[in-house]
Structures are given as structure tokens and as C-alpha cells.
Design an enzyme around this catalytic site. Structure first.
Site, PDB file in Angstrom:
ATOM      1  N   GLU A   1       0.949  -1.170  -0.037  1.00 33.78           N
ATOM      2  CA  GLU A   1      -0.133   0.068  -0.033  1.00 33.78           C
ATOM      3  C   GLU A   1       0.774   1.194  -0.135  1.00 33.78           C
ATOM      4  O   GLU A   1       1.753   1.251   0.609  1.00 33.78           O
ATOM      5  CB  GLU A   1      -0.917  -0.116   1.016  1.00 33.78           C
TER       6      GLU A   1
ATOM      7  N   GLU B   1      -2.377  11.861   2.886  1.00 28.44           N
ATOM      8  CA  GLU B   1      -3.320  11.403   4.210  1.00 28.44           C
ATOM      9  C   GLU B   1      -3.074  12.440   5.207  1.00 28.44           C
ATOM     10  O   GLU B   1      -1.786  12.859   5.612  1.00 28.44           O
ATOM     11  CB  GLU B   1      -2.891  10.150   4.160  1.00 28.44           C
TER      12      GLU B   1
END
Length: 416
Positions: free
Chosen positions: A219, A224
Site C-alpha cells: 500500500e 493523507e
């Protein structure tokens, strides 16, 4: 996204190392479809009685994260997408709107295999509609529902907009949008140009890529953060064995700061991965929006994985021309070199993903916290609500800034 209490409970329970790792991985695999990036300092704020005493803010704060379960790649279309079935081309599975090759500059070996922009931006994306696995106060909706509710549109500037529902009061969750490219890729360059991202108390937006069978497929969290944060965090999550060779930004040849473990394994680190925080206060949230956004690029090649950020007004001309020359760009914001982490062993078959959740395991946990760049006052104090979920249910008007406005996403492959 990450789930704190169950993992902490598992970590603290008396058991053998093998049993502990097995239980933690099993829990993360079932529960956590996404994201990354949780601050160990944030954990201490939320769970001071469980962890150590909360320290003062530091650039060496740890981030605890959990990746996804491959849902980003395998989620089926809602049936409302107008895209065709994927067609495999080399090491990229393509669908949606292909970039015209005639616009590429001959001197660049990077050629766009997929391009999402303008009126056809949403072609080639699947709309995720299951419950939010990070326990957020959102209900992801299909494309038809999102269109009729005004949650997605192509605006007058030709940009794709993805919003949070702003109904004044709701009894449970607010509608939101999570989309995944139907195209998959192994290696390459992902370039995303946005003029606005979600921000404000309760928000948790992300732009990321993900492989199957998390964490085996790896990932890569490109963008974010939560609440009022202004400095982006990029993170990777992998199977055991992927290690950063140094904690030094200079040695890693990057502008960001490592805020988590050098061990990027989800199992070995309690799902924190290797998080790197930008030192730029315009790389996320209101800071990003205030300058008209910019371009994020993720490069995945034999040298490793890198994340770049170029503020509006400082975007390299080769990117604007559709002929990227990453070898000429300045140092990346984040860098995970291949020294002790083969990028084709720990990452495969990725799709790109946008989502915005509310509250959830991270934003809720730091609701009363301060000290992270952008969060000088806690959201509890700012809003007057003691919990994130209560604020979300009662304050639809507060989410007017909780939207993505994206000019384009382009996926390139190196043809040299």
C-alpha cells in the site's frame, strides 16, 4: 486507515510472538480496508492510560497505520460507471479514458497509459459502496446516487468534484464518495493535479494506491491526514522484510521527515508502516487549498518508491507538457529506496483510490489532540462538541470545505 484498540489489545495480551503476529494480521486483514497514518503521539493523546505519558510535540513522532485488504483493487463496479471492461496492455491493465499519445513530447520516455480529466473523468473508476471499514461516520454511495445527491460533478473549470453530504442534521452517517481506478499497474508514475482537498474538523481524506491481499500487495499512501492538519504524510505498508536503510532525511535524499519505524512491515510494526511527514505547511488541507493546490506524483521504479509534491506555481514544465522527466526533479518529499525493499517484490497490481471519511479510527482518536502542524487548537475546543461523531451528525454546514477538486490523474509507464 487504522484500528487502534483491537490492535493494542492484541499487542498487550500474553501470547507467543508467532500467535501475536498471526492474530494482529488476521484482525487487520479482516477489518482494515484502508488507510495509513496514525500518529503514535495521537494514540497517546487518545489512549494515555494505555500507552506512555503524552510527550510534547516532536518531529520524531510515530505513526500507527493499517493498510487495506485489497478492496481497492477487487471492488466491483456499482453498475453506474460508463467505463468498459479492462484490457491488459503490457504490465498495465487499462480502462477508462486513454491519453492521446500525440500530445507526448518525444524526448520523454514516460507515456500516459491512462488519463482521467474533464467531462470523462469518472469513466474507468469503480464506486465503493460497502460500509466504511475504518468506522467512519460515512456511507459510501454509488455513482448514480452521488450524481443525484450532488456529491460529484464536473464543474465549470472542467475539474472533478467529490463532496461530503452537507444536510444540516443526520441521524447516523453522511454520504460520501470513494472511487478506485479499474486500471491496475505494476510500477510506473502516477501524477495527480488537484486545486482543493477536504479539510476541517472530522475529515479524513486520502489519495493512495493499493495492491491485492493486503499487506502482500503493498500500500502506498500518497496524500493523507485528518482534521485541520496542514502537513501531508505519505506512508507505505508491506509484508515483512521491507526496511528503510536510514532515519536521516539527508541519507534518504528526501525533504520530508520520518515519523515512524524504519521497518515498513504491517505485522512487525503493529501496522504503522514507514510514515514520512512533509515539512511544508501547504502540502495538505487548508494550506494546500490556500495556494490553489498543486501536483502530487508517485514514482515506482527499480530505485524504489518516491512521492513528490509541487505547489501551484512550482510545477515542472515537463509535467504540464505531459512529458514527465522525474530524473530532473528536485528531491522528493518521501523516499523508500530499494536498498532493502525490492519494490516489485513488496508491491504489485495497484489501483489508485480517492476517498473521504469522517471521524473514524484516526480523526476521532485525535479529536481532543493538538501539537501536529495545523492543529494548534483541538477540534473539541474549536467546535464545542466532545466527540467527533456528535459534531458530524449535527453540523452539516461545517463540511462546505470537505471536497476534492481534481484537475486530472495520469498514470504513466516508462517505455525506455
Amino acid at each position: 486507515m487504522y484500528t487502534f484498540l483491537p490492535l493494542i489489545a492484541l499487542a498487550l495480551a500474553p501470547m507467543s510472538p508467532v500467535q501475536g503476529k498471526s492474530l494482529i494480521l488476521s484482525h487487520a486483514h479482516k477489518v482494515a480496508i484502508k488507510h495509513s497514518a496514525g500518529l503514535a503521539r495521537d494514540l497517546r493523546v487518545a489512549f494515555g492510560g494505555i500507552l506512555t505519558t503524552q510527550p510534547s510535540s516532536s518531529s520524531n513522532e510515530n505513526f500507527y497505520c493499517v493498510g487495506s485488504d485489497g478492496e481497492g483493487v477487487s471492488t466491483p463496479s456499482s453498475g453506474n460507471s460508463s467505463s468498459s471492461s479492462p484490457v491488459t496492455k503490457g504490465n498495465v491493465t487499462t480502462t477508462g479514458t486513454a491519453a492521446p499519445s500525440s500530445t507526448s513530447v518525444a524526448s520523454s520516455s514516460w507515456k500516459a497509459t491512462n488519463s482521467y480529466s474533464g467531462q470523462t473523468f469518472f469513466n474507468g473508476w469503480s464506486f465503493y459502496t460497502a460500509a466504511d471499514p475504518t468506522n467512519g461516520n460515512v456511507q459510501y454511495v454509488d455513482q448514480g446516487t452521488a450524481q443525484s445527491a450532488g456529491l460529484i460533478q464536473i464543474n465549470s473549470n472542467g475539474n472533478a468534484v467529490m463532496r461530503i453530504e452537507t444536510t444540516p442534521q443526520v441521524q447516523t452517517n453522511r454520504q460520501s464518495v470513494r472511487i478506485t481506478t479499474q486500471a491496475t499497474f505494476d510500477g510506473g508514475l502516477v501524477v495527480m493535479d488537484a486545486v482543493h482537498m477536504p479539510t476541517g474538523c472530522g475529515t479524513w481524506p486520502a489519495f493512495w494506491t493499493n495492491g491485492p491481499n493486503w499487506p502482500a500487495g503493498g500500500e502506498i499512501d500518497i496524500i493523507e491526514g485528518v482534521n485541520n492538519y496542514t502537513n501531508n504524510q505519505a506512508t507505505i505498508h508491506t509484508n515483512p522484510g521491507c526496511i528503510l536503510p536510514s532515519t536521516s532525511s539527508t541519507s534518504l535524499n528526501m525533504s520530508g521527515t520520518l515519523v515512524a519505524s524504519t521497518d515498513c512491515s504491517a505485522v512487525s510494526t503493529g501496522n504503522q508502516g514507514c510514515g514520512i511527514r512533509s515539512n511544508s505547511s501547504n502540502s495538505f488541507g487548508s494550506g494546500f487549498n490556500g495556494i490553489g493546490g498543486g501536483v502530487y506524483a508517485m514514482l515506482w521504479d527499480n530505485s524504489g518508491i518516491k512521492v513528490y509534491f509541487f505547489p501551484r506555481g512550482s510545477i515542472p514544465s515537463d509535467i504540464s507538457a505531459g512529458a514527465p522527466q522525474p530524473q530532473n526533479w528536485p528531491a522528493p518529499m518521501a523516499n523508500w529506496p530499494s536498498t532493502d525493499c525490492n519494490p516489485y517484490q513488496y508491491f504489485n497490481t495497484h489501483s489508485a483510490i480517492f476517498d473521504t471519511t469522517l471521524c473514524g479510527d484516526w480523526a476521532s482518536a485525535v479529536w481532543s489532540g493538538t501539537g501536529v502542524p495545523g492543529q494548534s487548537v483541538s477540534c473539541a475546543q474549536q467546535t464545542g462538541f466532545s466527540t467527533c461523531s456528535a459534531f458530524v451528525q449535527a453540523s452539516g454546514g461545517s463540511f462546505s470545505e470537505a471536497y476534492w477538486e481534481v484537475s486530472s490523474v495520469k498514470i504513466y509507464q516508462n517505455t525506455s
